[in-house]
Design a protein around this motif. Structure first.
Motif, PDB file in Angstrom:
ATOM      1  N   ASP A 110       0.826  -1.211   0.000  1.00  0.00           N
ATOM      2  CA  ASP A 110       0.000   0.000   0.000  1.00  0.00           C
ATOM      3  C   ASP A 110       0.862   1.264   0.000  1.00  0.00           C
ATOM      4  OD1 ASP A 110      -2.281  -1.508   0.011  1.00  0.00           O
ATOM      5  OD2 ASP A 110      -2.656  -1.335   2.156  1.00  0.00           O
ATOM      6  N   LEU A 111       1.935   1.244   0.781  1.00  0.00           N
ATOM      7  CA  LEU A 111       2.827   2.404   0.840  1.00  0.00           C
ATOM      8  C   LEU A 111       3.512   2.639  -0.499  1.00  0.00           C
ATOM      9  CD1 LEU A 111       4.475   1.830   4.352  1.00  0.00           C
ATOM     10  CD2 LEU A 111       2.799   3.589   3.746  1.00  0.00           C
ATOM     11  N   GLU A 112       3.977   1.545  -1.138  1.00  0.00           N
ATOM     12  CA  GLU A 112       4.658   1.668  -2.423  1.00  0.00           C
ATOM     13  C   GLU A 112       3.695   2.123  -3.521  1.00  0.00           C
ATOM     14  OE1 GLU A 112       8.019   1.399  -3.034  1.00  0.00           O
ATOM     15  OE2 GLU A 112       7.969   1.462  -0.840  1.00  0.00           O
ATOM     16  N   ALA A 120       1.037   3.923  -3.053  1.00  0.00           N
ATOM     17  CA  ALA A 120       0.757   5.341  -2.796  1.00  0.00           C
ATOM     18  C   ALA A 120       1.838   6.232  -3.395  1.00  0.00           C
ATOM     19  CB  ALA A 120       0.633   5.579  -1.286  1.00  0.00           C
ATOM     20  N   LYS A 121       3.110   5.814  -3.257  1.00  0.00           N
ATOM     21  CA  LYS A 121       4.214   6.573  -3.861  1.00  0.00           C
ATOM     22  C   LYS A 121       4.088   6.566  -5.387  1.00  0.00           C
ATOM     23  CE  LYS A 121       7.507   5.269  -0.213  1.00  0.00           C
ATOM     24  NZ  LYS A 121       8.732   4.480   0.062  1.00  0.00           N
ATOM     25  N   LEU A 122       3.778   5.391  -5.929  1.00  0.00           N
ATOM     26  CA  LEU A 122       3.650   5.252  -7.385  1.00  0.00           C
ATOM     27  C   LEU A 122       2.486   6.081  -7.899  1.00  0.00           C
ATOM     28  CD1 LEU A 122       4.778   3.742  -9.868  1.00  0.00           C
ATOM     29  CD2 LEU A 122       3.151   1.910  -9.373  1.00  0.00           C
ATOM     30  N   ARG A 123       1.382   6.069  -7.151  1.00  0.00           N
ATOM     31  CA  ARG A 123       0.206   6.843  -7.557  1.00  0.00           C
ATOM     32  C   ARG A 123       0.541   8.340  -7.616  1.00  0.00           C
ATOM     33  NH1 ARG A 123      -3.212   4.559  -4.386  1.00  0.00           N
ATOM     34  NH2 ARG A 123      -4.204   3.258  -5.961  1.00  0.00           N
ATOM     35  N   ALA A 124       1.275   8.809  -6.623  1.00  0.00           N
ATOM     36  CA  ALA A 124       1.664  10.222  -6.598  1.00  0.00           C
ATOM     37  C   ALA A 124       2.605  10.563  -7.750  1.00  0.00           C
ATOM     38  CB  ALA A 124       2.328  10.546  -5.260  1.00  0.00           C
ATOM     39  N   LYS A 125       3.373   9.576  -8.192  1.00  0.00           N
ATOM     40  CA  LYS A 125       4.375   9.811  -9.231  1.00  0.00           C
ATOM     41  C   LYS A 125       3.788   9.798 -10.640  1.00  0.00           C
ATOM     42  CE  LYS A 125       8.651   7.815 -11.117  1.00  0.00           C
ATOM     43  NZ  LYS A 125       9.614   6.684 -11.013  1.00  0.00           N
TER      44      LYS A 125
END
Length: 442
Positions: free
Chosen positions: A230-232, A234-239
């Motif tokens: 989920d954390l990864e 979330a980072k990918l989604r923001a990117k």
């Protein structure tokens, strides 16, 4: 002896609730929920008791209700009771009786929680329930969330006796002489969970006598993996996800670089309810022609040149809307179109407005979606042009073609591509006596 220190340690370890919180306990009358009730009472937490009568076992269901009511009164605790016509609900919603009971009780628990200001709802699920849940999920097919099964805490639901297994609960009940009622349906193999409990798990325990402990350890690992994922994501989604007013954009080359591609794209699209099967179709269609559409229950995704664009599905957009001379406003999808008339011959260079020679209008007019083969004569031109070619020239994203309102005269002529260009045949001239003003509002 009640395992009070283990109980309190488990509550603190998983931060199930804070001091001073008020907890609603779901109590069926069986061993598990009755033990949970006694544990809460022993450590002095502010609690209330909730019991559901599903009217599925006739006299036995009434016996359970009476037992829990008397138990709550004996312990001087608030008691909440409800009765359900579970079979009728299951039939009306075309779901199993078990699923109907689940939906009904969780909805009611939340109603009671809010109405009486409880902070959390406590459920008496234990390690064996967690084992059964994981096995059911594996049999039916699951992702990572299904592998961790039952979590100690999720939203307003807490499960404070997950540190115990069924055998330990039975031993404590026996040693303490705690009264309970037995649900005869637990012995029926008609239900999947009972079939696993009675026929499958005993064989697994022969292979691994510490089955519950092993599953508890595995569940903790899977929960940690899900949290990391989920954390990864979330980072990918923001990117890579770009949010615009007209939709969610993901560059196709960014999707092509995802590794593992299917897993990550599925997680990225999960908030928009795309199934695993549709995600596979999207991956297979990354090199497809622009305009290729994919659907979820709530959204649609479209290959738009170099991007995958996700927009909400709007059933209203496909409906024709009629305009009469008396109409002052109609709604179409996310837009409103306003109509007014004036004798003042005026014109504004504003794409959100169309100033039309009213004498040429034939009512009722219609506002609809773009259709294949549509043509009009753009203002300032003499030759007809396909609306599809006009969209291309204007670089209109493909997904917006179908949500752009098209104003059509009663004779079939396109009068205005709303918000973009009106038709040259309906422009104002020196001979115009009355002006119809159409205005687009988002």
């Amino acid at each position: 002896m009640l395992p009070l220190s283990q109980f309190q340690d488990f509550i603190q370890q998983h931060e199930l609730f804070a001091n001073g919180n008020k907890i609603l306990l779901a109590v069926s009358g069986g061993k598990d929920s009755v033990l949970m009730l006694h544990l809460f009472k022993a450590i002095g937490i502010n609690i209330g008791v909730a019991h559901c009568n599903f009217n599925l076992r006739a006299d036995e269901a009434q016996r359970d209700e009476n037992f829990v009511k008397i138990l709550a009164e004996t312990l001087n605790l608030p008691f909440h009771i409800t009765h359900f016509d579970t079979k009728k609900y299951a039939l009306e919603n075309k779901i199993s009786t078990q699923m109907a009971a689940r939906d009904l009780r969780y909805d009611w628990f939340e109603e009671i929680r809010l109405a009486h200001q409880y902070d959390y709802i406590a459920l008496a699920q234990h390690q064996n329930d967690a084992v059964e849940t994981v096995l059911i999920n594996l049999i039916r097919g699951t992702g990572i969330s299904g592998l961790h099964g039952i979590l100690p805490k999720r939203d307003k639901l807490i499960r404070p006796i997950l540190f115990l297994n069924r055998q330990e609960i039975e031993e404590i009940i026996d040693e303490e002489g705690i009264s309970f009622v037995e649900d005869s349906s637990n012995l029926s193999t008609h239900y999947t969970r009972n079939k696993l409990r009675l026929q499958v798990i005993p064989h697994l325990q022969e292979i691994n006598p510490n089955l519950e402990k092993t599953f508890a350890d595995n569940i903790a690992r899977f929960a940690a993996i899900e949290n990391f994922l989920d954390l990864e994501v979330a980072k990918l989604r923001a990117k890579i996800i770009i949010r615009k007013t007209d939709g969610i954009y993901i560059a196709l080359d960014e999707i092509a670089k995802l590794n593992p591609q299917k897993l990550l794209l599925y997680e990225l699209l999960k908030p928009y309810h795309f199934t695993e099967h549709v995600v596979e179709e999207i991956i297979a269609g990354l090199t497809a022609l622009s305009g290729t559409l994919f659907f979820s229950s709530t959204h649609q995704a479209i290959i738009n040149r170099s991007h995958l664009v996700i927009v909400e599905r709007n059933a209203e957009t496909s409906l024709n809307q009629f305009i009469h001379p008396s109409t002052d406003k109609i709604s179409f999808g996310d837009y409103d179109i306003l109509l007014s008339f004036t004798d003042e011959i005026k014109f504004e260079m504003n794409p959100a407005k169309a100033f039309v020679n009213a004498d040429k209008l034939i009512f009722p007019m219609v506002v609809r979606q773009w259709q294949h083969g549509d043509k009009f004569i753009p203002l300032g031109m003499r030759m007809a042009k396909k609306v599809s070619d006009f969209f291309i020239d204007e670089k209109v994203p493909l997904h917006l073609k179908h949500s752009t309102p098209i104003l059509v005269n009663g004779n079939g002529d396109i009068v205005w591509i709303a918000g973009m260009r009106q038709d040259n045949r309906y422009k104002l001239t020196a001979a115009t006596k009355k002006v119809a003003i159409f205005e687009l509002e988002n």
